[in-house]
Structures are given as structure tokens and as C-alpha cells.
Write a protein that holds these residues in place. Structure first.
Motif, short mmCIF file in Angstrom:
data_model
loop_
_atom_site.label_atom_id
_atom_site.label_comp_id
_atom_site.label_asym_id
_atom_site.label_seq_id
_atom_site.Cartn_x
_atom_site.Cartn_y
_atom_site.Cartn_z
N ASN A 1 25.87 4.87 -14.76
CA ASN A 1 25.65 6.31 -14.73
C ASN A 1 25.36 6.84 -16.13
OD1 ASN A 1 25.84 7.07 -12.00
ND2 ASN A 1 28.06 6.86 -12.07
N LEU A 2 25.02 8.09 -16.17
CA LEU A 2 24.76 8.78 -17.43
C LEU A 2 26.06 8.99 -18.20
CD1 LEU A 2 22.40 11.57 -16.06
CD2 LEU A 2 21.72 9.61 -17.43
N PRO A 3 25.97 9.12 -19.50
CA PRO A 3 27.17 9.46 -20.27
C PRO A 3 27.70 10.83 -19.85
CG PRO A 3 25.37 8.76 -21.71
CD PRO A 3 24.80 8.92 -20.34
N LEU A 4 29.00 10.97 -19.83
CA LEU A 4 29.61 12.25 -19.47
C LEU A 4 29.31 13.31 -20.51
CD1 LEU A 4 33.14 11.10 -18.28
CD2 LEU A 4 31.26 11.90 -16.86
N GLY A 5 29.04 14.53 -20.05
CA GLY A 5 28.87 15.67 -20.93
C GLY A 5 27.50 15.83 -21.54
N VAL A 6 26.55 14.95 -21.25
CA VAL A 6 25.23 15.04 -21.84
C VAL A 6 24.37 16.08 -21.11
CG1 VAL A 6 23.09 13.78 -22.35
CG2 VAL A 6 25.31 12.70 -22.72
N PHE A 7 24.44 16.06 -19.79
CA PHE A 7 23.66 16.99 -18.97
C PHE A 7 24.60 17.77 -18.07
CE2 PHE A 7 20.98 13.23 -19.74
CZ PHE A 7 19.95 13.83 -20.45
N ALA A 8 24.55 19.09 -18.16
CA ALA A 8 25.48 19.94 -17.43
C ALA A 8 25.34 19.81 -15.92
CB ALA A 8 25.29 21.40 -17.85
N ASP A 9 24.13 19.57 -15.43
CA ASP A 9 23.92 19.53 -13.98
C ASP A 9 23.72 18.11 -13.43
OD1 ASP A 9 21.51 19.15 -15.22
OD2 ASP A 9 20.37 20.45 -13.88
N ALA A 10 24.14 17.12 -14.17
CA ALA A 10 23.96 15.73 -13.74
C ALA A 10 24.87 15.40 -12.56
CB ALA A 10 24.27 14.77 -14.89
N ALA A 11 24.35 14.61 -11.62
CA ALA A 11 25.13 14.15 -10.48
C ALA A 11 25.64 12.74 -10.78
CB ALA A 11 24.27 14.15 -9.22
N PHE A 12 26.87 12.49 -10.41
CA PHE A 12 27.49 11.20 -10.66
C PHE A 12 27.99 10.59 -9.36
CE2 PHE A 12 27.87 13.36 -14.70
CZ PHE A 12 27.55 12.37 -15.60
N GLN A 13 27.94 9.28 -9.31
CA GLN A 13 28.55 8.56 -8.19
C GLN A 13 30.05 8.57 -8.41
OE1 GLN A 13 27.19 4.53 -7.80
NE2 GLN A 13 28.66 4.05 -6.22
N VAL A 14 30.79 8.93 -7.40
CA VAL A 14 32.25 8.99 -7.49
C VAL A 14 32.84 7.82 -6.73
CG1 VAL A 14 34.30 10.36 -6.92
CG2 VAL A 14 32.20 11.50 -7.67
N SER A 15 33.80 7.14 -7.33
CA SER A 15 34.52 6.07 -6.65
C SER A 15 35.99 6.15 -7.01
CB SER A 15 33.99 4.69 -6.99
OG SER A 15 33.13 4.64 -8.03
N GLU A 16 36.78 5.53 -6.19
CA GLU A 16 38.22 5.49 -6.43
C GLU A 16 38.69 4.05 -6.42
OE1 GLU A 16 40.66 7.87 -3.88
OE2 GLU A 16 39.25 9.54 -3.92
N ILE A 17 39.70 3.79 -7.23
CA ILE A 17 40.37 2.49 -7.20
C ILE A 17 41.87 2.74 -7.20
CG2 ILE A 17 38.53 1.22 -8.37
CD1 ILE A 17 40.24 1.36 -10.94
N GLN A 18 42.60 1.80 -6.68
CA GLN A 18 44.06 1.88 -6.68
C GLN A 18 44.57 0.90 -7.72
OE1 GLN A 18 46.15 3.90 -4.83
NE2 GLN A 18 47.82 3.05 -6.04
N LEU A 19 45.20 1.42 -8.75
CA LEU A 19 45.80 0.55 -9.76
C LEU A 19 47.18 0.12 -9.29
CD1 LEU A 19 44.94 2.33 -13.13
CD2 LEU A 19 43.77 0.41 -12.07
N GLU A 20 47.38 -1.18 -9.28
CA GLU A 20 48.68 -1.72 -8.94
C GLU A 20 49.49 -1.85 -10.22
OE1 GLU A 20 49.56 -2.09 -5.84
OE2 GLU A 20 47.54 -1.59 -5.13
N PRO A 21 50.81 -1.93 -10.13
CA PRO A 21 51.62 -2.11 -11.33
C PRO A 21 51.11 -3.29 -12.17
CG PRO A 21 53.03 -1.64 -9.47
CD PRO A 21 51.64 -1.83 -8.92
#
Length: 92
Positions: A1-21
Motif C-alpha cells: 500500500n501507499l505510505p500513510l499520511g501522503v495522500f489525504a484521500d487514499a484508500a487502503f486495504q484493511v486487514s486484521e490479525i490476532q496476536l497470540e501471547p
């Protein structure tokens, strides 16, 4: 994806992960992977990943310090040409 904060209206792919201990996330800017040594070779993500594999048993502080020490040894006398940030999050 693009670097965060470079383009105000940029769309990003969102994903989730579960961190185990004991799981960790190691995030860094390109100033780490693109740092160069005296022969103009990049530190690189492959070298970083290999180093992290050998250091996975270290605590968070030691891991970050060890990574920066390895980078310093790789760079030798060459200065940084970009900003450098490292973030380690570890679930207890």
C-alpha cells in the motif's frame, strides 16, 4: 500500500490479525531497509528478515537495539540518507 499520511484521500486495504501471547509486529521505515554500506549495497528487507529470524528469542528492547547495531555494522562509515524509525509491538 501507499505510505500513510501522503495522500489525504487514499484508500487502503484493511486487514486484521490476532496476536497470540509472545507474537510481535516489527515495523520500520524505508530508511532501515534502504540504508547503504560503503560498496553502495542496500541493507535490504531480506537481510533484515534473516537477522530477525536469528533474534526472535530476544526481548523487545534487545531486539530493536540489536537490529540497529547490525545496521550500524553494515553501514560502517556511511551516514544515513533517509529518516529511520523502528517500532516493535509485542503481546505479553
Amino acid at each position: 500500500n501507499l505510505p500513510l499520511g501522503v495522500f489525504a484521500d487514499a484508500a487502503f486495504q484493511v486487514s486484521e490479525i490476532q496476536l497470540e501471547p509472545g507474537d510481535a509486529i516489527f515495523a520500520y521505515t524505508d530508511g532501515l531497509s534502504e540504508a547503504r554500506n560503503p560498496t553502495d549495497e542496500e541493507y535490504g528487507s531480506v537481510r533484515l528478515e534473516a537477522w530477525l529470524q536469528t533474534a526472535c528469542g530476544l526481548g523487545p528492547t534487545e531486539l530493536v537495539k540489536g537490529c540497529l547495531t547490525d545496521l550500524e555494522a553494515f553501514r560502517s562509515s556511511v551516514g544515513l540518507s533517509d529518516d529511520l524509525s523502528v517500532l516493535l509491538l509485542k503481546r505479553r
